[in-house]
Design a protein around this motif. Structure first.
Motif, PDB file in Angstrom:
ATOM      1  N   GLY A 163       8.061   7.456   3.712  1.00 45.50           N
ATOM      2  CA  GLY A 163       8.887   6.602   4.559  1.00 45.50           C
ATOM      3  C   GLY A 163       8.520   6.598   6.025  1.00 45.50           C
ATOM      4  O   GLY A 163       9.317   6.169   6.848  1.00 45.50           O
ATOM      5  N   VAL A 164       7.329   7.054   6.373  1.00 45.92           N
ATOM      6  CA  VAL A 164       6.975   7.177   7.790  1.00 45.92           C
ATOM      7  C   VAL A 164       6.065   6.052   8.281  1.00 45.92           C
ATOM      8  O   VAL A 164       6.200   5.581   9.406  1.00 45.92           O
ATOM      9  CB  VAL A 164       6.276   8.534   8.055  1.00 45.92           C
ATOM     10  N   CYS A 165       5.145   5.587   7.440  1.00 45.01           N
ATOM     11  CA  CYS A 165       4.072   4.720   7.959  1.00 45.01           C
ATOM     12  C   CYS A 165       4.320   3.229   7.802  1.00 45.01           C
ATOM     13  O   CYS A 165       3.685   2.421   8.465  1.00 45.01           O
ATOM     14  CB  CYS A 165       2.750   5.081   7.297  1.00 45.01           C
ATOM     15  N   GLY A 166       5.202   2.843   6.896  1.00 45.84           N
ATOM     16  CA  GLY A 166       5.524   1.422   6.740  1.00 45.84           C
ATOM     17  C   GLY A 166       4.540   0.617   5.910  1.00 45.84           C
ATOM     18  O   GLY A 166       4.724  -0.589   5.726  1.00 45.84           O
ATOM     19  N   ALA A 167       3.477   1.245   5.386  1.00 45.87           N
ATOM     20  CA  ALA A 167       2.458   0.478   4.655  1.00 45.87           C
ATOM     21  C   ALA A 167       3.007  -0.150   3.373  1.00 45.87           C
ATOM     22  O   ALA A 167       2.441  -1.110   2.860  1.00 45.87           O
ATOM     23  CB  ALA A 167       1.276   1.387   4.314  1.00 45.87           C
ATOM     24  N   CYS A 168       4.094   0.391   2.859  1.00 49.20           N
ATOM     25  CA  CYS A 168       4.635  -0.066   1.576  1.00 49.20           C
ATOM     26  C   CYS A 168       5.792  -1.054   1.749  1.00 49.20           C
ATOM     27  O   CYS A 168       6.536  -1.306   0.802  1.00 49.20           O
ATOM     28  CB  CYS A 168       5.130   1.142   0.786  1.00 49.20           C
ATOM     29  N   LYS A 223       0.812  -1.222   0.000  1.00 49.38           N
ATOM     30  CA  LYS A 223       0.000   0.000   0.000  1.00 49.38           C
ATOM     31  C   LYS A 223       0.844   1.270   0.000  1.00 49.38           C
ATOM     32  O   LYS A 223       1.942   1.302   0.566  1.00 49.38           O
ATOM     33  CB  LYS A 223      -0.901   0.033   1.249  1.00 49.38           C
ATOM     34  N   LEU A 224       0.268   2.291  -0.581  1.00 51.37           N
ATOM     35  CA  LEU A 224       0.840   3.641  -0.506  1.00 51.37           C
ATOM     36  C   LEU A 224      -0.024   4.444   0.469  1.00 51.37           C
ATOM     37  O   LEU A 224      -1.213   4.634   0.215  1.00 51.37           O
ATOM     38  CB  LEU A 224       0.822   4.299  -1.883  1.00 51.37           C
ATOM     39  N   ALA A 225       0.573   4.883   1.555  1.00 55.07           N
ATOM     40  CA  ALA A 225      -0.202   5.700   2.504  1.00 55.07           C
ATOM     41  C   ALA A 225       0.450   7.067   2.689  1.00 55.07           C
ATOM     42  O   ALA A 225      -0.133   8.088   2.353  1.00 55.07           O
ATOM     43  CB  ALA A 225      -0.360   4.979   3.836  1.00 55.07           C
ATOM     44  N   CYS A 226       1.689   7.083   3.200  1.00 49.40           N
ATOM     45  CA  CYS A 226       2.312   8.388   3.459  1.00 49.40           C
ATOM     46  C   CYS A 226       3.192   8.841   2.297  1.00 49.40           C
ATOM     47  O   CYS A 226       3.330  10.033   2.047  1.00 49.40           O
ATOM     48  CB  CYS A 226       3.132   8.347   4.742  1.00 49.40           C
ATOM     49  N   GLY A 227       3.801   7.898   1.620  1.00 49.23           N
ATOM     50  CA  GLY A 227       4.687   8.246   0.510  1.00 49.23           C
ATOM     51  C   GLY A 227       5.971   8.916   0.939  1.00 49.23           C
ATOM     52  O   GLY A 227       6.703   9.453   0.114  1.00 49.23           O
ATOM     53  N   CYS A 256       8.260   2.997  -1.048  1.00 46.09           N
ATOM     54  CA  CYS A 256       7.745   4.255  -1.595  1.00 46.09           C
ATOM     55  C   CYS A 256       8.848   5.262  -1.860  1.00 46.09           C
ATOM     56  O   CYS A 256       8.624   6.251  -2.562  1.00 46.09           O
ATOM     57  CB  CYS A 256       6.690   4.859  -0.678  1.00 46.09           C
ATOM     58  N   ILE A 273      11.242   0.017   2.796  1.00 49.13           N
ATOM     59  CA  ILE A 273      10.056   0.744   2.358  1.00 49.13           C
ATOM     60  C   ILE A 273      10.196   1.040   0.870  1.00 49.13           C
ATOM     61  O   ILE A 273      11.231   1.527   0.424  1.00 49.13           O
ATOM     62  CB  ILE A 273       9.839   2.033   3.177  1.00 49.13           C
TER      63      ILE A 273
HETATM   64  S1  FES Z   1       3.842   4.616   2.136  1.00 47.03           S
HETATM   65 FE1  FES Z   1       4.356   5.145   4.149  1.00 47.03          FE
HETATM   66  S2  FES Z   1       6.384   4.450   4.343  1.00 47.03           S
HETATM   67 FE2  FES Z   1       5.929   4.119   2.263  1.00 47.03          FE
END
Ligand code: FES
Ligand code: FES
Length: 895
Positions: free
Chosen positions: A41-46, A35-39, A58, A56
Motif C-alpha cells: 500500500g505504499v507505492c501506488g503501482a497497483c 502492477k505489483l511493486a511494494c505489495g 494489493c 490500491i
Molecule cells: S503495489 Fe504498491 S501500493 Fe500496491
C-alpha cells in the motif's frame, strides 16, 4: 458466486476470502497493466478505480469489488486515450514505465474530478503533489508528471492527436507494455526461493522430499554453493516450483535441512575488528560478490578486510607526510574530516524476475535484466548450449540502476526449476527480497585530508575509504579521486570490509557519490578557509575543459550570484546554496552491432540492447530518423532479444556511446544500398526524398559494428591515461575482463542546489536544483532531460532520506519494505533546471556519451555544501536526517 464489472465486462470473483483484488486482476484476468511493486500500500503501482474512486488493489480483498465497477489502466481512455495519457506521452512523464499505470489511473481520476468542478483552471504544483503523493517513481519522472497533469487539467490534451518523444510511451501509458513479471505461458509454474534465516551457517542434509511430495508442487532444487555455506540472511538455499505462489510458499516451509551455525560479523565495525570471525577463507573468496562494474583489482586480504588498494595514489607517502606536518603545526588551511555514507538500495519498482521455458533443448528466458546479450552468453557457457539454443528476452525493464547487470539467482532458479518440472517457471522476488538481497550501494566511512598551499594551489589530498560491502568486494571510492583535481601528491586508499550481510552490487556510478560527498565537501571547506568563491577555486584546481565550461555556467546563475553567507542569516528557516562537481568515465562496448533494414517500405532497426527506462528505442529511432529526414515514429525498433545482433549492456552509461556510432555506420551503408538499387529517383522537389526512396525500395538488410572513435582534439584524453601506469592497467582490465573501452574525454556535471533548513526541527529540503551536464550531443534531448532530472531526485534521496537498516545482531535487513526504506516522492521534487553543454565529444561518431551515472554523482555534496552555507554547520553523514542537523546545531551552540 459474486461478480464485478471490470472495464465494462462482468467477471466472476473467486469465493476465496483471502484472494486479493490485484491477484484476480493480474493472474485470473491477465490484465497485467496493473502492477505489483511494494505489495503493502505504499507505492501506488497497483491503483485501480473502484466505482470511480482510486484504490490500491494489493491490499484489498477481491470480494470488496463484488457488485461494483472496476476500471484498470486498460480501461482508462479507450482507443482515443484519456487526456492524462496523452499528456504523459507528450511530456515524457515516464521512464521505465513500471509506476506509470498507477499514476495514470490516479491522475485521470484527479483530472476528471477537477474538470467537473473547476473547468480548465490548471491545478497548482501543491494540488498535484497532494493528489499523487501516494505514488512512487524510482526513475524520478515527477517533474514531467507535474507538467503533464497541469496541462491535461487545463484542457490542452482534449484533442485526439499526440506524439511522444519516447517511442514506447503509448504502450506504457495504456498498460500494454509487458515486463518480465507479466509473462505468462501455458502451464506456467511459480517459483519461490528458500532463504537463509541465519547470517552464517554450514548447511547439511538438505531434504527436499517433503516439499516435492506436496500436491501442486512440480519441482524442488538446491541452490547451495559448492561449499554449502550461507553467509548472510537471505542467502539462497533451495527453490521450489508449484502451481501457484501459495503452494510454493507452503513447499518452501516443508524443506528440511541441518544447519551448523557459525559465528557471524555484521557490518563495518564488527567485521574490521582484529579478532572478528572470518567470512571468506582463502579458498572461498571466489564466492564473494562484486560491487564494481569493472573487473576486480588485486589487493591483499587480512581477515575480513581486503586492502589497502592504493594503486591510484600519486606520491602517496609524500601526501601523507605533508598532511602530518600540517596537522602538527595546526595549519589553518588543512581540511580534515571523516564522512559517512549510508547503504543505498536500488529499489527498482519492477522486481528482479525471470521466466524460463524449455522447448526441447531450446531455452527461452524472459528476464528483467540490464544485459540480454551478456546474460545469454553466461547461460550458454553455464549450461553448455549452442548460441541458437538459448534466448534471453527483456521487452521492457522496470528499472535497474546497476542491480540487474549480471546473471542473477532468480534466472538460475527459474531455469533449473523449469528443467526439473518440465514446465515454464516464473521466479519474481517480493519486495522484502528486493530490498534485502538484490544488492546495494555500500555504506562507507571516508577519511579526507586536503591541504592547499599558501598560494592557494592543491598541494596534497588524502582519501581513505572503508566500504561496508557485505559478502562482496572490489569497491573503488577513494581511487576515483585520482581522476579530478590534480594535486602535487595524492594518497588514495580503498578497503573492502567484508561481513555477513548480503553482497553489495554496482549502483549508478559505483563509488562516485560517496567519493564526491567527501571530496566535494573538502574542496568547499578549503574555499572557506582560503576565503575564495567555491566555484572559482574549482576553476583553479580543475583543468578539465568540459567542467570549466560548466563552472562558467554555474557561476552565471542568479541563485549563485545572490547567495548569502551563513553568518548573514538568522531566523528559524535559513536558505543556502551549494555547488559540487562530478565526472564519470566515457565507456563504450566493442562488438555492439545493429542491423538496419528496409522491410516492406519501412525502416527497421534491430539490436540486442535493452531499455531500462533510459529510452534506448528512441535514441536509435532518433538517430536513424534524423539521418533520413524522417520522424522517429516512422522507424521500427526491435530490441530486448539476445537473438538480435549483439548489443551493449545498460551499465556504466555505455549504451548511447555504444549504439549510436554503429547506427550511423549502418545508416551510411543502407543509404548507399538504397540508392544503388533504386529504379527511379524521387520526384523533383520532393520534401521527403528518402521517404519516397524507402517506400519504393526493395527489401535490403545491412549491419554495422561499433567503429573506433576518431582522433580526439588536442588536450582531450581518457582520464585513466592521465592517471599513469595504474590507469593504463585499469583500462586494460576493463577491456579484457569486462569488454568495455574507456574513451577520451570526461562526461562531467556541475550542480548547484538551493536548500531551506528548519533550524528548529532540523528538516532540510531542496528548493531549486540546477544541473549542468557535459555529455556531448543529445541523441534524444527530451529523454536526456528526463534522465537528468531523475538522477537529481535519486541523488536527493541518497542525500536526505535513504538508508538501509540492518539488525547488528542477526544481520536481518530491517528496512525491507517501502515504508521503512524511504525513497523520494513527488512532493520532494524541487524545481529543477537542466543545462546541457554539447561540446567535447566530437571524436565520438555521433558525438553522444551517456548521462546516467554522471548526473547523480554531485547531488549529495551539492546539498551538503548548501546546508553548510545555510546554517554554518557541515553535514558529515548521509542521510542528512533532521536529528543529525539538530544535534550538529546543538553541538555548535554548546561549543
Ligand atoms: S503495489 Fe504498491 S501500493 Fe500496491
Ligand atoms: S518510470 Fe516510474 S519507476 Fe520507472
Amino acid at each position: 458466486m459474486s461478480a464485478m464489472t471490470i472495464n465494462g465486462q462482468s467477471k466472476p470473483l473467486p469465493d476465496d476470502q483471502d484472494a486479493l483484488l490485484l491477484e484476480v486482476i493480474r493472474d485470473q484476468l491477465a490484465l497485467t497493466g496493473t502492477k505489483l511493486a511494494c505489495g503493502s500500500g505504499v507505492c501506488g503501482a497497483c491503483t485501480v478505480l473502484l466505482d470511480g474512486t482510486p484504490v490500491i488493489s494489493c491490499l484489498l480483498p477481491a470480494q470488496a469489488a463484488a457488485g461494483k465497477t472496476l476500471t484498470t489502466v486498460e480501461g482508462i481512455g479507450g482507443e482515443k486515450l484519456h487526456p492524462i495519457q496523452k499528456a504523459f506521452m507528450a511530456h515524457d512523464a515516464l521512464q521505465c514505465g513500471f509506476c506509470t499505470p498507477g499514476f495514470i489511473v490516479e491522475a485521470a481520476a484527479f483530472h476528471d474530478r477537477r474538470r467537473a468542478t473547476k473547468g480548465t483552471a490548471a491545478p497548482s504544483r501543491q494540488e498535484i503533489a497532494a493528489a499523487l503523493c501516494g505514488h512512487l517513481c524510482r526513475c524520478g519522472a515527477y517533474e514531467n508528471i507535474f507538467h503533464a497533469v497541469a496541462e491535461a487539467c487545463a484542457g490542452r490534451f482534449d484533442a485526439d492527436d499526440v506524439t511522444s518523444p519516447r517511442l514506447e510511451a503509448h504502450d506504457k501509458v495504456t498498460g500494454r507494455a509487458r515486463y518480465t513479471v507479466d509473462i505468462r505461458h501455458e502451464g506456467q509454474l511459480e517459483g519461490v526461493i528458500l532463504r537463509s534465516a541465519a547470517a552464517h551457517a554450514q548447511i547439511a542434509r538438505l531434504d527436499l522430499s517433503l516439499a516435492r511430495a506436496l500436491p501442486g508442487v512440480a519441482a524442488a532444487i538446491s541452490l547451495l554453493a559448492d561449499d554449502s555455506i550461507v553467509r548472510y540472511v537471505g542467502a539462497p538455499i533451495a527453490a521450489v516450483a508449484a502451481k501457484d505462489r501459495r503452494t510454493a510458499l507452503a513447499a518452501v516451509a516443508a524443506i528440511r535441512f541441518d544447519s551448523e551455525s557459525r559465528p557471524a560479523v555484521i557490518g563495518l565495525d564488527s567485521a574490521r575488528r582484529a579478532d572478528a570471525p572470518v567470512v571468506f577463507v582463502k579458498a572461498t573468496r571466489k564466492f564473494a560478490g562484486n560491487v564494481s562494474e569493472g573487473g576486480s583489482s588485486p589487493a591483499s586480504w587480512k581477515g575480513n578486510v581486503r586492502g589497502p588498494s592504493a594503486a591510484f595514489s600519486h606520491k602517496g607517502k609524500r601526501a601523507k607526510a605533508w598532511l602530518a606536518t600540517a596537522r602538527a603545526r595546526r595549519d589553518p588551511l588543512l581540511v580534515e574530516e571523516t564522512f559517512r555514507v549510508a547503504t543505498q538500495s536500488h529499489a527498482c519498482l519492477e522486481p528482479h524476475a525471470a521466466v524460463a521455458r524449455f522447448d526441447g533443448d531450446h531455452l527461452t528466458v524472459h528476464a528483467s535484466t540490464q544485459a540480454v546479450h551478456e546474460v545469454m552468453e553466461k547461460l550458454r557457457k553455464r549450461y553448455k548450449l549452442a548460441p541458437n539454443e538459448v534466448r534471453v528476452i527483456a521487452d521492457h525493464v522496470g528499472g535497474g540502476f546497476g542491480s540487474k547487470g549480471s546473471l542473477g539467482v532468480e534466472t538460475i532458479a527459474a531455469i533449473e526449476l523449469a528443467r526439473a518440472a518440465n514446465a515454464p517457471v516464473r521466479v519474481a522476488f517480493n519486495r522484502e527480497e528486493e530490498l534485502s538481497v538484490t544488492g546495494y550501494r555500500p555504506a562507507a566511512e571516508i577519511k579526507a585530508g586536503l591541504l592547499p598551499s599558501a598560494q592557494g594551489n592543491l598541494k596534497a589530498l588524502s582519501l581513505t575509504a572503508q566500504a561496508d560491502t557485505g559478502a562482496a568486494t572490489n569497491s573503488i571510492i577513494a581511487g576515483l579521486a585520482r581522476l579530478i583535481y590534480p594535486a602535487e601528491a595524492k594518497e588514495l586508499v580503498d578497503f573492502d570490509v567484508i561481513s555477513n550481510l548480503p553482497p553489495g552490487s554496482p549502483f549508478r556510478g559505483p563509488g562516485g557519490p560517496p567519493m564526491a560527498f567527501a571530496l566535494e565537501q573538502a574542496v568547499d571547506e578549503a574555499a572557506l578557509r582560503l576565503k575564495v568563491d567555491p566555484i572559482s577555486l574549482r576553476k583553479r584546481w580543475d583543468p578539465d575543459p568540459n567542467r570549466q565550461r560548466l563552472y562558467r555556467w554555474a557561476e552565471s546563475l542568479d541563485v549563485w550570484r545572490n547567495r548569502k553567507e551563513a553568518a548573514a542569516q538568522n531566523g528559524r528557516y535559513r536558505r543556502g546554496v551549494g555547488v559540487a562537481a562530478g565526472f564519470w568515465l566515457y565507456l563504450w562496448q566493442p562488438g555492439s552491432s545493429i542491423e538496419l533494414a528496409v522491410i516492406g517500405g519501412r525502416l527497421v532497426a534491430k539490436t540486442a540492447v535493452q531499455d531500462i527506462g533510459t529510452g534506448t528505442r528512441s535514441v536509435i529511432a532518433n538517430t536513424v530518423a534524423k539521418a533520413f529526414d524522417l520522424e522517429p515514429q516512422e522507424i521500427e525498433v526491435h530490441i530486448g532479444d539476445s537473438h538480435l545482433p549483439e548489443g551493449p549492456g545498460s551499465g556504466g552509461s555505455r549504451v548511447t556511446a555504444s549504439i549510436v556510432p554503429p547506427t550511423l555506420a549502418a545508416v551510411a551503408k543502407l543509404k548507399a544500398a538504397i540508392e544503388k538499387s533504386a529504379t527511379r529517383r524521387p520526384l523533383a522537389g520532393s520534401n521527403a526524398p528518402w521517404r519516397d526512396l524507402i517506400a519504393a525500395s526493395s527489401d535490403i538488410v545491412v549491419s554495422a559494428e561499433r567503429p573506433k572513435d576518431n582522433r580526439p582534439a588536442l588536450g582531450i584524453a581518457s582520464p585513466l591515461k592521465q592517471a599513469g601506469l595504474m590507469g593504463m592497467i585499469f583500462s586494460w582490465m576493463l577491456r579484457t575482463f569486462s569488454g568495455i573501452v574507456v574513451g577520451a574525454g570526461v562526461p562531467s556535471s556541475v550542480q548547484v542546489m538551493e536548500v531551506e533548513v528548519d533550524t528548529w526541527l532540523g528538516h532540510a529540503r531542496v528548493l531549486n536544483a540546477y544541473t549542468g551536464l557535459s555529455v556531448g550531443k543529445l541523441a534524444a534531448p527530451v529523454l536526456a532531460h528526463s534522465q537528468a532530472v531523475g538522477s537529481v531526485i535519486q541523488g536527493i534521496g541518497y542525500a536526505l532520506y535513504e538508508a538501509r537498516e540492518t539488525d547488528p545482531l542477526t544481520g536481518q535487513v530491517l528496512s525491507s519494505n517501502m515504508e521503512d526504506y524511504r525513497i523520494p516522492g513527488i512532493a520532494d521534487m524541487p524545481h529543477c533546471e537542466v543545462h546541457f553543454d554539447e561540446a567535447g565529444f566530437d571524436h565520438v561518431p555521433g558525438g553522444s556519451v551517456g548521462i546516467g551515472e554522471v548526473a547523480t554523482i554531485p547531488t549529495s555534496p551539492a546539498i551538503a555544501n548548501a546546508i553548510r552555507n545555510a546554517i554554518g554547520v557541515r553535514p558529515t553523514e548521509i542521510p542528512i536526517r533532521a536529528d543529525r542537523i539538530v544535534a550538529a546545531l546543538k553541538e555548535r551552540t554548546a561549543a
